[in-house]
Write a protein that holds these residues in place. Structure first.
Motif, mmCIF file in Angstrom:
data_model
loop_
_atom_site.group_PDB
_atom_site.id
_atom_site.type_symbol
_atom_site.label_atom_id
_atom_site.label_comp_id
_atom_site.label_asym_id
_atom_site.label_seq_id
_atom_site.Cartn_x
_atom_site.Cartn_y
_atom_site.Cartn_z
ATOM 1 N N UNK B 102 9.392 5.386 -3.367
ATOM 2 C CA UNK B 102 9.528 6.836 -3.513
ATOM 3 C C UNK B 102 9.852 7.345 -4.879
ATOM 4 N N UNK B 103 9.973 6.455 -5.859
ATOM 5 C CA UNK B 103 10.462 6.894 -7.159
ATOM 6 C C UNK B 103 9.596 7.995 -7.782
ATOM 7 N N UNK B 500 9.361 8.081 4.074
ATOM 8 C CA UNK B 500 9.621 6.638 3.921
ATOM 9 C C UNK B 500 10.731 6.211 4.888
ATOM 10 N N UNK B 501 11.741 7.039 4.944
ATOM 11 C CA UNK B 501 12.839 6.707 5.860
ATOM 12 C C UNK B 501 12.337 6.675 7.304
ATOM 13 N N UNK B 545 -1.863 1.487 14.372
ATOM 14 C CA UNK B 545 -1.483 2.881 14.055
ATOM 15 C C UNK B 545 -0.481 2.881 12.905
ATOM 16 N N UNK B 546 0.421 1.930 12.969
ATOM 17 C CA UNK B 546 1.455 1.871 11.930
ATOM 18 C C UNK B 546 0.830 1.501 10.586
ATOM 19 N N UNK B 547 -0.104 0.562 10.619
ATOM 20 C CA UNK B 547 -0.765 0.158 9.366
ATOM 21 C C UNK B 547 -1.452 1.357 8.706
ATOM 22 N N UNK B 548 -2.143 2.149 9.537
ATOM 23 C CA UNK B 548 -2.855 3.313 9.003
ATOM 24 C C UNK B 548 -1.863 4.269 8.349
ATOM 25 N N UNK B 549 -0.788 4.525 9.062
ATOM 26 C CA UNK B 549 0.217 5.458 8.578
ATOM 27 C C UNK B 549 0.827 4.969 7.254
ATOM 28 N N UNK B 554 2.290 4.864 1.691
ATOM 29 C CA UNK B 554 2.602 4.016 0.527
ATOM 30 C C UNK B 554 1.484 4.091 -0.514
ATOM 31 N N UNK B 555 0.516 4.898 -0.217
ATOM 32 C CA UNK B 555 -0.661 5.011 -1.088
ATOM 33 C C UNK B 555 -1.214 3.616 -1.376
#
Lengths: 768, 797
Positions: B102-103, B500-501, B545-549, B554-555
């Protein structure tokens, strides 16, 4: 203990296969009542994929389509058995594909006509897509072919279980409650354009039995569409002869698929036990060279089996103690320890312990594949399974032996009878002898089929050696009438008779005789060739409809089109078939009345004409005219004169065709009255390993007892085909074009309804 | 089938929207002193602002969400000191992980905010000057704004991560709040509980729980559908979609602002303040700050701004606040109510100067808040109470006043007058007595009352005591509102951190479902292979689904190990680094049976069925090993407990036999002492009781009770024989029979049948005592006999 649910689940047989884009790797999995080795599974799956490829190639040619979904009904020919045992009722065959990755599913399940085919097909396509991903994943240089195959096999197993779950949970079942979703292959979207009626002939000698459809009658159904729609339809429809051809091939496919599934029901451990028992029995009876009757053999084998039972039981008691030793290790180690333990404990006098050791080793390796760490106590259930299976197999042996001998004797006596008929014929004139032997061959096949039926359906609880003698007479007696009623000779048979009857040396006209003999087969093939999709539909798709104004222009264009295509095939009678087109055109040349022809009318009339003329040409009576026309074209005078002589003989054979059967029937009946069947003791080993090409005891057991689906016949219920549209066509239609062949059976009859969803997908602007 | 239920009321939904969203949860750690302490422990007192926010997120993840990067079963036997060190290390690692994701997002979000504020400024300026502009100028200005929007959109597509594009458009088109509202409203439907794991795995995640993630995916979906584009990258070529977006954005923004010039000016002012705030935050992101000072400074700045606006007009204040916070009117009122402002007029035209003066006056006259509260309450106001009491006294039936007391004939109660005349001392005393207050106190209250009325309320034109009270709270209210503004601005640069959280939360939630799924898999029999695969498939679907998200947030569209390493880390309680490392270096379960190969980055994509399958297999192994480890720990513990028990048992055994041994030895030794009276050594009732209790205790040791009872009996007799050999004692087996004979009738009473050997093992406490008592008596008899014989023999000598 096995619960009903588990039992029903057990009936489900699922064979899943995947073939990689380069077709180099074929992997799959079989889940069913049997337990197969990986090697066998690989072979079965490979076979299945080959059948699929062959069938699809045929469909592409005959229907311009590919297989989408087939459902077979599994008809049990043993009604009593069907009532007392659970059997699958249907067999589905669904392919799937994504790019070049092809999958297929063959499943045998308890209920029929409940699947929503598009859902199931989508699932298979989805799995193919996942395989595509696996293919990409395995395309790395450090992965050799063996590893790649192992990865693909791992996923194949995973997906097979997934498909099994989908089937068990009824995920693809049609919705019976609630809002029904409409699919393109439902009745309301389909229009029947043709029907085929035919007779079913059962072939009981095959394992599993097969079915054949004969005497097809084609009927066209009127389509209630706009004329433009029907005209366009002619480009995509499947002709009745092509549909009949597809049906024949589907029956063959069904039989092959069921054969594969049936192999899948073998428990290889049981197969090993049977092999061991047969070898053991053979070893014991081999030295006995005296002639013995059947009952002696039954008693002897029962005694041997009883001893086996005792010795195995003793062996088992020893090795079973191993489970309490607390030994541990991986599977290999534990087996080694067990066998060492067995050899120490069991007295060397126990003659069979090495074979038993082998059975134990095979069973453990077969059933405990995935164990890296195992405790001796964990072998308990597997060893118990082997013990039970051994006992069960002994029982099967004891029950099957009388049935085997009964069948053996029936076939043995039939053979005797056929031999006596042939001897009788030897004394008859040459022509009668030859013709008679032809009849006898057919009679042999006919009665053999009835014996096989009898063996499948009847239960032989108590065996009496005189029983087959009575039975064979009864079978022959009761079937002769039916045999002669249905007996027919085709052109090829009559040519062979005529050849025999000739006074001159036929070798001088051999070249012509060979050509005449293939006439019947070739014109049948050519009719199919002309009416298959890759010929007539392709012609219609390639020509502008405006160019065809009437049957004459159609005939001329088509003749030209066909001439080029037929020229490329090595056929002797292609010119004859091109003449059919000329004859068709000729019919319309002199018509004065002007008619506004629609293309579909022209095509329908053309097909009717071809079917009619082919039927006429297949009639032996009409062949004389063909023969005469043929002779007229011969320039060599010597050959011509011999052929003219031959023609006379052919004419005579037509008369024989009428009278000879009656003559031969009388001979057969007379001989049956005279023939005396007697008990014939044999050397015992020859009874279980016959040397007269008869089935051995082992083969019989494998066919009838070890394979669970041996009494089922796969009859197609629905064949759904997806038309292969090119990119251009795909853009022009609303959805996919499906052809469906719907089957109905009653007694020995069959009706096929041929339909498609053309009207649904057609758009006005499609005309091009 | 969905379960319909009761929806939350709008206000409740609103409050949820404000206080339970992830970004607010992160910020809330900056509001609490104890949490701030934890943050500073992690990053020190001086640091850049984004580190403070990331640290707050790490603290939230560790303490509130229980995210760990060490398997707890590994920590079972670690000292408290080490646990503290591990906690510090885990938080540190979490901080670094979150920072790695997230920086840069803070800089992007600041830029987005600056751009948004600039566009707003230009639109408001355009609207303010609208009347003055000629038609062509209007068009020109409009085009300028449009161009500014378009230029930025192109920049976003080319240089920014995808999610910032959707964030920006969501705000620009007003979709963000609308969609958030929808998610919360849908999420407020009743949730079904106790559903099968198969169904639970197949269910869609609860969107309101991961509101930022849900928002971004819904935004993406809505925008793609509405403006007809397939992917973010396609927009580079699709001018049509961009045009549609711009047209809609202009329409929306022109409609959002007030019509009045006064309103527009206030909005412009608020926008300017916001720009200044964003600029200050930007400074904080770029240079190290002392957070406490930073917070103080900015809140002070907002406080002064709010005070200045409010000194003019309370309606302006509300408008201004609304614009500053980007709130609706009802949201604004909700916040004001939260801080005790229920009547807006109480704040009208109040300046800080007035507040200071009022406070000063009150201080000078020693008036405090409690005085005002007492005086404004008729039930507690002493002046009113005194008047009422006086009126009561005056009533004829009361006869409370003497002639002397009534001498002044007071027509009405005037305390000032009353106190001014000494004659009234008595009546004052009487009244004060009646209402329970001293005359001095009453006089003081009267004075304070006059000062408040004359020197405060009248002087500053206040409406009433309530307003006066609000003035006393005024600074606090303004301070709270300033804090609201401050933290609200934070929330606008904190979205990605929130996402991210939420990714951490979501995978942790998935993990708990996966573990349930694994339990089901481990519980299936070999004939149910399809059940295991079915569960695995459901898990894989969820994982996909999680991978897609994750690959989006995370770009990381080209970084499969980052996405899947993160998932693996969360599933197996590892750090991100360890997760990625495991994927890179350890043999993949896909190959494990036949080759030692690892996954290769170039042959997989972040969203991959195969990696999902691989991860499930790894989780399976991890869980099996974890279980094994727990079993081992449990076994170890059990063994230790067993050892402890054994020790106790041995001690007990010794103690149960101790007494009888002592008794027998001492009695048989002492019996030969000169002048001994043997009667005192004989077995008495007390001995009987003590022995019985010991026998009972002995029978409760581990083992067969009959054996234990026999053992005790035999032990006692043996000890007697050791000291007096001539006595004949039965053999062990005989004793056992005697014990059974004693026990049988006792058990029979309860069982109504002959007891079996199993029944003896299960005898109850009362029965044990009965048997013990009988045995005790028998031992006593043996001992008495031995004593007697020994005594007699000794005397003969």
């Amino acid at each position: 203990m096995i619960t009903t649910r588990e039992y029903i689940e057990n009936i489900y047989t699922i064979i899943f296969g995947y073939s990689s884009p380069d077709r180099n790797i074929k992997v799959g999995e079989v889940i069913g009542p049997g337990k197969l080795t990986q090697e066998k599974i690989k072979n079965l799956v490979s076979e299945l994929l080959i059948f699929q490829a062959q069938y699809n190639a045929m469909l592409k040619d005959y229907a311009g389509s590919e297989i989408y979904f087939i459902e077979f009904e599994l008809f049990n020919i043993d009604e009593k058995d069907a009532k007392t045992k659970l059997y699958p009722n249907s067999m589905i065959f669904i392919p799937g594909s994504f790019k070049d990755c092809e999958t297929l599913l063959l499943a045998l399940k308890p209920e029929k006509k409940v699947l929503e085919i598009h859902n199931s097909r989508e699932s298979l396509d989805k799995i193919s897509k996942l395989f595509f991903e696996v293919e990409e994943f395995t395309r790395r240089p450090d992965l050799n072919k063996f590893h790649k195959e192992a990865v693909l096999a791992k996923f194949a197993t995973h997906f097979t279980f997934k498909l099994q779950g989908d089937l068990l949970e009824g995920k693809w079942n049609k919705k019976l409650v609630g809002i029904k979703s409409s699919t393109p292959t439902e009745d309301e979207s389909m229009n029947v354009y043709s029907t085929i009626k035919g007779d079913n002939i059962f072939l009981y000698g095959e394992s599993p039995p097969e079915i054949r459809v004969e005497n097809p009658i084609f009927v066209k159904m009127p389509l209630n569409f706009k004329e433009t729609v029907i005209n366009e339809h002619t480009k995509y429809f499947i002709s009745s002869p092509s549909a009949y051809f597809i049906t024949l091939n589907t029956l063959k496919l069904g039989a092959n698929l069921l054969k594969i599934a049936n192999t899948g029901t073998i428990d290889e451990i049981q197969e090993k036990i049977v092999t061991y028992l047969i070898e053991h029995i053979a070893q014991k009876i081999q030295p006995i060279k005296e002639l013995k009757n059947d009952q002696w053999l039954i008693d002897k084998i029962n005694a041997i089996l009883m001893n086996c039972s005792l010795s195995f039981s003793k062996y088992f008691d020893f090795i079973f103690k191993f489970i309490k030793t607390g030994e541990t290790g991986n599977l290999e180690e534990i087996i080694e320890k067990l066998l060492k333990y067995a050899s120490h404990k069991i007295e060397i006098t126990e003659e069979n312990y090495k074979e038993y050791n082998y059975l134990v080793e095979f069973t453990l390796k077969q059933l405990l594949k995935e164990y890296n760490y195992i405790h001796a106590a964990e072998l308990e259930s597997t060893l118990n399974y082997l013990n039970e299976l051994f006992k069960k197999t002994l029982k099967i042996f004891i029950i099957a032996l009388p049935k085997y001998l009964f069948g053996y004797r029936l076939k043995f006596y039939l053979k005797k009878y056929i031999q006596s008929l042939r001897i009788l014929m030897k004394n008859k004139p040459k022509l009668s002898n030859i013709l008679g032997n032809k009849f006898i061959d057919k009679l042999d096949d006919f009665i053999s089929n009835l014996i096989e039926k009898r063996l499948i359906i009847e239960r032989i609880n108590k065996y009496d050696e005189t029983q087959p003698i009575e039975e064979i007479k009864e079978i022959i007696n009761s079937s002769i009438m039916e045999f002669f009623e249905n007996l027919d000779f085709n052109i090829s048979d009559l040519i062979s008779f005529s050849e025999i009857m000739m006074d001159e040396d036929p070798s001088r006209i051999r070249i012509h005789l060979d050509k005449l003999k293939v006439f019947s087969e070739e014109i049948k093939y050519l009719l199919n060739f002309i009416l298959r999709y890759s010929t007539i539909n392709r012609f219609l798709r390639g020509i502008s409809i405006d160019e065809i104004q009437d049957p004459v222009t159609f005939g001329n264009y088509f003749h030209r089109f066909l001439q080029k295509r037929v020229g490329g095939i090595d056929l002797k009678w292609s010119e004859h078939c091109l003449n059919w087109i000329k004859l068709y055109v000729k019919q319309y040349l002199n018509i004065i009345e002007k008619k506004d022809w629609q293309i579909y009318e022209i095509v329908n009339e053309f097909i009717d004409f071809l079917e009619k003329i082919e039927k006429q040409d297949q009639d032996p009576k009409n062949f004389s005219a063909v023969l005469n026309r043929y002779i007229e074209t011969i320039i060599n005078q010597e050959e011509k004169s011999i052929l003219l002589n031959f023609s006379k003989h052919y004419q005579a054979s037509l008369e024989i065709k009428q009278n000879f059967p009656k003559y031969i029937e009388n001979i057969i009946i007379e001989d049956l009255k005279k023939i005396r069947f007697e008990l014939e003791p044999q050397i015992p080993i020859k009874l279980i390993f016959p040397d007269d090409s008869q089935e051995s005891l082992f083969e019989f057991l494998e066919r009838i007892e070890l394979k669970y689906f041996s009494k089922l016949i796969a009859r197609p219920m629905t064949i759904t085909l997806k038309h292969i549209l090119d990119e251009n066509e795909k853009d022009r239609v609303k959805e996919e074009l499906y052809h469906v062949l719907d089957f109905q059976y009653w007694h020995n009859n069959l009706k096929i309804r041929l339909k498609n969803n053309w009207n649904e997908i057609y758009k006005e602007w499609m005309i091009y | 089938m969905s379960i319909s239920g009761i929806k939350r009321k709008t206000t409740a939904a609103e409050s949820t929207q404000k206080f339970f969203q992830t970004i607010y949860l992160i910020i809330s750690h900056l509001k609490r002193k104890a949490d701030k302490q934890k943050i500073f422990e992690l990053i020190g007192n001086k640091n850049k602002l984004h580190n403070v926010l990331i640290a707050a997120a790490a603290i939230h993840a560790y303490h509130n969400l229980g995210i760990r990067i060490q398997d707890s079963s590994n920590l079972a036997q670690i000292s408290v000191e080490s646990t503290y060190k591990i906690e510090k290390m885990e938080k540190d690692t979490l901080f670094k992980e979150i920072k790695s994701f997230g920086k840069d997002s803070f800089d992007y979000e600041i830029k987005l905010n600056n751009k948004k504020l600039n566009i707003r400024k230009n639109i408001i300026t355009y609207l303010l000057n609208y009347d003055k502009l000629a038609d062509f100028q209007k068009e020109q200005e409009k085009q300028k704004i449009k161009q500014e929007m378009e230029d930025f959109l192109v920049l976003l597509i080319q240089n920014y991560p995808e999610y910032h594009f959707y964030d920006f458009l969501g705000d620009l088109l007003g979709f963000t709040n609308q969609i958030k509202g929808e998610i919360i409203e849908e999420g407020s439907e009743l949730k079904s509980i106790s559903i099968e794991i198969e169904k639970e795995l197949a269910l869609k995640e609860k969107e309101d729980k991961y509101i930022e993630l849900s928002l971004i995916s819904r935004l993406e979906e809505t925008l793609k559908k509405k403006f007809e584009f397939k992917s973010f990258k396609d927009l580079q070529m699709q001018t049509m979609s961009i045009r549609m977006i711009l047209r809609k954005a202009l329409e929306f923004n022109f409609d959002t602002f007030p019509i009045s010039k006064r309103g527009l000016n206030l909005f412009l002012h608020a926008n300017q303040t916001k720009q200044e705030l964003v600029s200050k935050i930007e400074d904080g992101l770029q240079q190290e700050i002392n957070y406490e000072d930073f917070e103080k400074e900015i809140i002070g700045f907002i406080f002064n701004d709010l005070a200045q606006i409010n000194s003019k007009n309370v309606n302006d204040f509300v408008y201004y606040f609304q614009s500053l916070m980007n709130y609706s009117f009802s949201d604004t009122i909700f916040v004001l109510n939260k801080y005790g402002v229920f009547n807006l007029n109480h704040l009208n035209k109040i300046s800080l100067e007035v507040v200071e003066n009022v406070i000063e006056t009150m201080k000078n006259f020693n008036i405090d808040k409690s005085d005002i509260n007492k005086l404004r309450d008729p039930q507690r106001n002493p002046i009113i109470l005194a008047k009422l009491f006086y009126n009561e006294l005056k009533k004829p039936h009361y006869q409370g006043l003497t002639a002397m007391e009534n001498v002044n004939e007071l027509k009405y109660m005037n305390l000032k007058e009353l106190f001014s005349d000494d004659k009234n001392q008595k009546i004052i005393a009487r009244i004060c007595n009646g209402i329970g207050i001293s005359p001095k106190e009453l006089k003081t209250y009267n004075l304070k009352h006059q000062i408040i009325n004359n020197r405060i309320i009248k002087k500053y034109n206040l409406q009433n005591y309530s307003q006066l009270l609000k003035i006393l709270e005024y600074k606090e209210i303004l301070l709270n509102l300033a804090k609201e503004v401050y933290f609200n601005i934070f929330s606008e640069i904190n979205r990605h951190l929130g996402r991210i959280l939420e990714a951490y939360i979501k995978i942790s939630d998935d993990k708990s479902l996966f573990l349930k799924g694994l339990e089901r898999i481990f519980g299936t029999t070999s004939t149910e292979g399809w059940v295991s695969v079915k569960i695995e498939e459901l898990m894989i679907e969820r994982m996909l689904r999680r991978q897609t998200e994750l690959s989006n947030i995370f770009n990381a569209q080209n970084n499969p190990f980052l996405v899947n390493g993160f998932i693996l880390a969360r599933l197996t309680d590892k750090s991100l680094k360890e997760g990625i490392n495991e994927l890179k270096t350890e043999v993949s379960p896909i190959f494990e049976d036949f080759a030692s190969l690892t996954l290769k980055e170039e042959y997989v994509s972040p969203v991959s069925y195969i990696i999902a399958y691989d991860l499930i297999q790894r989780l399976k192994t991890y869980e099996q090993l974890r279980k094994l480890r727990i079993e081992e720990i449990y076994e170890e513990k059990k063994q230790k407990e067993e050892e402890k028990k054994k020790e106790i048992r041995e001690k007990q055994e010794i103690s149960t036999l101790n007494w009888i041994e002592r008794k027998i030895t001492s009695s048989l030794m002492r019996i030969t002492s000169p002048g001994i009276n043997p009667n005192q050594l004989y077995w008495n009732e007390k001995d009987n009781k003590t022995a019985a209790e010991n026998i009972k205790l002995h029978s409760e040791l581990k083992g067969d009770p009959i054996e234990l009872l026999t053992q005790y009996y035999y032990f006692a007799l043996q000890k007697i024989k050791e000291r007096w050999d001539p006595i004949r004692i039965p053999a062990y087996e005989e004793i056992k029979e005697i014990v059974i004979k004693i026990a049988a009738p006792i058990l029979q009473t309860r069982l109504n049948r002959e007891p079996t050997s199993e029944d003896f093992k299960l005898m109850i406490e009362g029965e044990r005592l009965g048997i013990a008592s009988n045995i005790s008596k028998k031992i006593g008899k043996f001992l008495d006999k031995a004593l007697y014989e020994k005594f007699k023999t000794h005397r003969k000598k």
